[in-house]
Write a protein that holds these residues in place. Structure first.
Motif, PDB file in Angstrom:
ATOM      1  N   UNK A  60      -7.309  -3.632  -9.598  1.00 16.99           N
ATOM      2  CA  UNK A  60      -5.866  -3.643  -9.281  1.00 16.99           C
ATOM      3  C   UNK A  60      -5.529  -2.500  -8.324  1.00 16.99           C
ATOM      4  N   UNK A  61      -4.504  -2.753  -7.507  1.00 17.29           N
ATOM      5  CA  UNK A  61      -4.005  -1.721  -6.602  1.00 17.29           C
ATOM      6  C   UNK A  61      -2.881  -0.963  -7.296  1.00 17.29           C
ATOM      7  N   UNK A  62      -3.075   0.314  -7.502  1.00 21.56           N
ATOM      8  CA  UNK A  62      -2.028   1.109  -8.143  1.00 21.56           C
ATOM      9  C   UNK A  62      -0.814   1.211  -7.213  1.00 21.56           C
ATOM     10  N   UNK A  63       0.371   1.258  -7.808  1.00 19.66           N
ATOM     11  CA  UNK A  63       1.593   1.339  -6.990  1.00 19.66           C
ATOM     12  C   UNK A  63       1.641   2.663  -6.217  1.00 19.66           C
ATOM     13  N   UNK A  64       0.896   3.639  -6.706  1.00 21.40           N
ATOM     14  CA  UNK A  64       0.900   4.952  -6.033  1.00 21.40           C
ATOM     15  C   UNK A  64       0.034   4.948  -4.760  1.00 21.40           C
ATOM     16  N   UNK A  65      -0.784   3.911  -4.563  1.00 21.17           N
ATOM     17  CA  UNK A  65      -1.679   3.877  -3.395  1.00 21.17           C
ATOM     18  C   UNK A  65      -0.872   3.694  -2.116  1.00 21.17           C
ATOM     19  N   UNK A  66      -1.039   4.630  -1.178  1.00 24.94           N
ATOM     20  CA  UNK A  66      -0.255   4.534   0.074  1.00 24.94           C
ATOM     21  C   UNK A  66      -1.163   4.529   1.303  1.00 24.94           C
ATOM     22  N   UNK A  67      -2.412   4.085   1.116  1.00 22.99           N
ATOM     23  CA  UNK A  67      -3.356   4.035   2.231  1.00 22.99           C
ATOM     24  C   UNK A  67      -3.307   2.690   2.947  1.00 22.99           C
ATOM     25  N   UNK A  68      -4.251   2.449   3.850  1.00 23.01           N
ATOM     26  CA  UNK A  68      -4.272   1.187   4.604  1.00 23.01           C
ATOM     27  C   UNK A  68      -4.575  -0.018   3.706  1.00 23.01           C
ATOM     28  N   UNK A  69      -4.051  -1.183   4.101  1.00 22.06           N
ATOM     29  CA  UNK A  69      -4.271  -2.431   3.347  1.00 22.06           C
ATOM     30  C   UNK A  69      -4.954  -3.469   4.229  1.00 22.06           C
ATOM     31  N   UNK A  70      -5.932  -4.171   3.673  1.00 24.98           N
ATOM     32  CA  UNK A  70      -6.495  -5.334   4.369  1.00 24.98           C
ATOM     33  C   UNK A  70      -5.437  -6.426   4.413  1.00 24.98           C
ATOM     34  N   UNK A  71      -5.378  -7.183   5.494  1.00 17.78           N
ATOM     35  CA  UNK A  71      -4.399  -8.272   5.619  1.00 17.78           C
ATOM     36  C   UNK A  71      -5.099  -9.586   5.261  1.00 17.78           C
ATOM     37  N   UNK A  72      -4.640 -10.213   4.174  1.00 22.30           N
ATOM     38  CA  UNK A  72      -5.298 -11.432   3.667  1.00 22.30           C
ATOM     39  C   UNK A  72      -6.801 -11.200   3.493  1.00 22.30           C
ATOM     40  N   UNK A  73      -7.143 -10.013   3.012  1.00 27.53           N
ATOM     41  CA  UNK A  73      -8.550  -9.694   2.768  1.00 27.53           C
ATOM     42  C   UNK A  73      -9.372  -9.448   4.013  1.00 27.53           C
ATOM     43  N   UNK A  74      -8.705  -9.347   5.168  1.00 28.31           N
ATOM     44  CA  UNK A  74      -9.445  -9.212   6.437  1.00 28.31           C
ATOM     45  C   UNK A  74      -9.161  -7.871   7.116  1.00 28.31           C
ATOM     46  N   UNK A  75     -10.186  -7.378   7.845  1.00 26.85           N
ATOM     47  CA  UNK A  75     -10.008  -6.174   8.663  1.00 26.85           C
ATOM     48  C   UNK A  75      -9.275  -6.565   9.947  1.00 26.85           C
ATOM     49  N   UNK A  76      -8.214  -5.834  10.266  1.00 27.47           N
ATOM     50  CA  UNK A  76      -7.475  -6.061  11.521  1.00 27.47           C
ATOM     51  C   UNK A  76      -7.504  -4.778  12.346  1.00 27.47           C
ATOM     52  N   UNK A  77      -7.062  -4.865  13.601  1.00 27.33           N
ATOM     53  CA  UNK A  77      -7.009  -3.682  14.466  1.00 27.33           C
ATOM     54  C   UNK A  77      -6.077  -2.639  13.848  1.00 27.33           C
ATOM     55  N   UNK A  78      -4.942  -3.125  13.330  1.00 23.72           N
ATOM     56  CA  UNK A  78      -3.975  -2.202  12.704  1.00 23.72           C
ATOM     57  C   UNK A  78      -4.608  -1.498  11.502  1.00 23.72           C
ATOM     58  N   UNK A  79      -5.338  -2.254  10.700  1.00 20.79           N
ATOM     59  CA  UNK A  79      -6.013  -1.663   9.535  1.00 20.79           C
ATOM     60  C   UNK A  79      -6.960  -0.548   9.987  1.00 20.79           C
ATOM     61  N   UNK A  80      -7.745  -0.809  11.047  1.00 20.05           N
ATOM     62  CA  UNK A  80      -8.713   0.189  11.509  1.00 20.05           C
ATOM     63  C   UNK A  80      -8.007   1.452  12.008  1.00 20.05           C
ATOM     64  N   UNK A  81      -6.898   1.269  12.723  1.00 21.18           N
ATOM     65  CA  UNK A  81      -6.163   2.438  13.219  1.00 21.18           C
ATOM     66  C   UNK A  81      -5.607   3.259  12.059  1.00 21.18           C
ATOM     67  N   UNK A  82      -5.081   2.562  11.060  1.00 21.35           N
ATOM     68  CA  UNK A  82      -4.527   3.263   9.883  1.00 21.35           C
ATOM     69  C   UNK A  82      -5.637   3.934   9.065  1.00 21.35           C
ATOM     70  N   UNK A  83      -6.782   3.262   8.986  1.00 23.67           N
ATOM     71  CA  UNK A  83      -7.915   3.817   8.220  1.00 23.67           C
ATOM     72  C   UNK A  83      -8.386   5.128   8.847  1.00 23.67           C
ATOM     73  N   UNK A  84      -8.549   5.135  10.161  1.00 26.09           N
ATOM     74  CA  UNK A  84      -9.024   6.354  10.828  1.00 26.09           C
ATOM     75  C   UNK A  84      -8.019   7.501  10.669  1.00 26.09           C
ATOM     76  N   UNK A  85      -6.722   7.181  10.762  1.00 24.96           N
ATOM     77  CA  UNK A  85      -5.690   8.222  10.560  1.00 24.96           C
ATOM     78  C   UNK A  85      -5.738   8.762   9.135  1.00 24.96           C
ATOM     79  N   UNK A  86      -5.907   7.843   8.171  1.00 20.97           N
ATOM     80  CA  UNK A  86      -5.972   8.263   6.759  1.00 20.97           C
ATOM     81  C   UNK A  86      -7.183   9.177   6.546  1.00 20.97           C
TER      82      UNK A  86
END
Length: 480
Positions: free
Chosen positions: A153-179
């Protein structure tokens, strides 16, 4: 041959070499220890000192040889046993290391460090024996099959990047590197999902990947990264982010030693999933269980996630391709060439890679071998793989209709080295390796039209205050 023994001269060279060693100039220190040995070939201390310098430069085969010479010269010289044990550990030969640690412990029963190393090594040997027994008793099940993503389960406190429909997107990668730059963590649910997806992707690929680079397109080859995440970010800053227009190949040793290995590997695996046909990854000798247990990756994954995830990484690494052939002209592998002349690209294609690296043969040599300046072949300075000369390279290229080879695997002061009449290129992308080596990092750009290598070099960038090897096995303190 009459030996020119001069104890004073040997002592003076030793002192000079010790000073260079302290300044981390290991290569020059080795030269001076060698000169000192010529003047005093019966000194166990000189061999043990040179062994330590070889350990620091990852020449584990040479380190082992010197430590054994020191012991032969003086059976009571404790440092000789220490150095040999460290060499055996570095090569994953834990039972042999244990025998030497036992010799040290018996000689110095009240020495805390000797006791600690003996106990730690005993623990590893017992653990390995236990794992071997389990593997024999049960059909080895895939870790990936035992993982249930839906139950996480994803805790409500989690504020990191999210996969979109279980998939890696360009936005996800940009957010992941910043995180990651802010030292935040990806949720374990997403981390496991990336690992399972990338495993399926690698499983579908051959052991050697043929890459086509269009005439007008740039292609980038990077060498070892070794957990240096902030330097990886600098590569993307200098060369642009990976994309379909900006393809990359990372040539092994993504993890270990550097203490941001988890961040490196998820960034690279993320890009692999985002651009499966324009982002390539080859296995290095550090994408293996023994290396990960010793040099920090397993400890880091256990610290940031869990042992189950560390085991899954081992499974995923077994599916990494072993080599890439670019435009049928350039072969890229992590280590180097082979102990036999007749090896062809087809032999690499059909190599069974889904396993831990063996001690010999094609897969071992692709991951471990190194070039040497003299002709022919020699036993490896690392104790695994071989060393191959310019004639070996020339014959391999001619036989397989190739222009040159690119490999990584060795620190170079400029980040790269062109050897064997321009036919064997080394690229190493971790600058100031382990925060101590002072080397530049480099990557190679080429275009599909002429395939000529252009080198881009850079210095290390600052990183948060977590030392390299922070998660490594405590026995590796012998290297620190």
């Amino acid at each position: 041959m009459e030996q020119n023994i001069n104890l004073e001269k040997a002592e003076s060279l030793k002192e000079e070499a010790n000073e260079l060693f302290k300044k981390q100039n290991y290569v020059k220190a080795i030269t001076l220890y060698s000169n000192a040995i010529e003047f005093n070939p019966n000194s166990a201390v000189l061999y043990a000192n040179r062994s330590f310098a070889y350990l620091r430069t990852e020449c584990f085969g040479y380190a082992l040889e010197d430590a054994s010479k020191a012991i032969n010269l003086d059976k009571t010289y404790v440092k000789g046993y220490y150095r040999r044990a460290a060499s055996y550990m570095a090569l994953g030969k834990t039972k042999l290391a244990l025998k030497d640690y036992e010799s040290v412990f018996k000689a110095r029963p009240n020495d805390k460090d000797a006791k600690l190393k003996f106990n730690e090594c005993s623990k590893i040997v017992r653990q390995q024996a236990f794992e071997k027994a389990i593997a024999v008793d049960t059909i080895k099940k895939c870790i990936s099959e035992s993982i249930n993503i839906e139950s996480m389960s994803l805790e409500s406190s989690y504020n990191g990047p999210h996969l979109i429909d279980g998939k890696v997107t360009k936005q996800f990668m940009e957010e992941l590197m910043e995180a990651y730059k802010d030292q935040k963590k990806l949720h374990r649910k997403y981390a496991f999902k990336i690992l399972l997806d990338v495993e399926e992707l690698f499983k579908s690929q051959p052991s050697m990947i043929d890459v086509t680079i269009p005439e007008d397109q740039k292609f980038t080859v990077c060498g070892d990264i070794h957990g240096q995440f902030y330097d990886l970010m600098n590569i993307f800053k200098l060369n642009g982010l990976p994309s379909t227009e900006n393809p990359f190949l990372f040539n092994g040793d993504f993890v270990d030693r550097g203490s941001f290995s988890v961040e490196c590997i998820f960034t690279l695996f993320g890009f692999k999933l985002l651009y499966p046909n324009h982002f390539f990854m080859a296995r290095g000798n550090h994408e293996s269980q023994t290396m990960n247990q010793m040099y920090g990756f397993e400890g880091e994954v256990k610290s940031k996630y869990s042992m189950q995830m560390a085991e899954l990484f081992t499974e995923v690494y077994n599916w990494l391709p072993l080599a890439h052939c670019l435009n049928q002209r350039v072969l890229v592998m992590h280590g180097g060439l082979f102990s036999r002349d007749e090896i062809s690209l087809d032999d690499i294609r059909v190599t069974d890679r889904n396993r831990q690296p063996p001690e010999e043969g094609i897969m071992c040599e692709l991951l471990w071998s190194d070039p040497q300046p003299m002709k022919g072949r020699s036993p490896s300075k690392r104790g695994v793989g071989i060393q191959f000369g310019p004639d070996v390279t020339a014959r391999f290229l001619e036989r397989n209709h190739l222009d040159y080879v690119i490999r990584s695997h060795e620190v170079k002061s400029d980040g790269y080295e062109v050897a064997h009449d321009g036919k064997c290129i080394t690229v190493f992308s971790a600058p100031n390796y382990c925060d101590t080596m002072g080397n530049k990092g480099a990557f190679i750009n080429m275009n599909g039209k002429d395939m000529k290598p252009q080198f881009v070099t850079y210095d290390a960038v600052p990183h948060p205050d977590v030392k390299p090897m922070a998660y490594a096995n405590s026995l590796m303190s012998l290297f620190g």
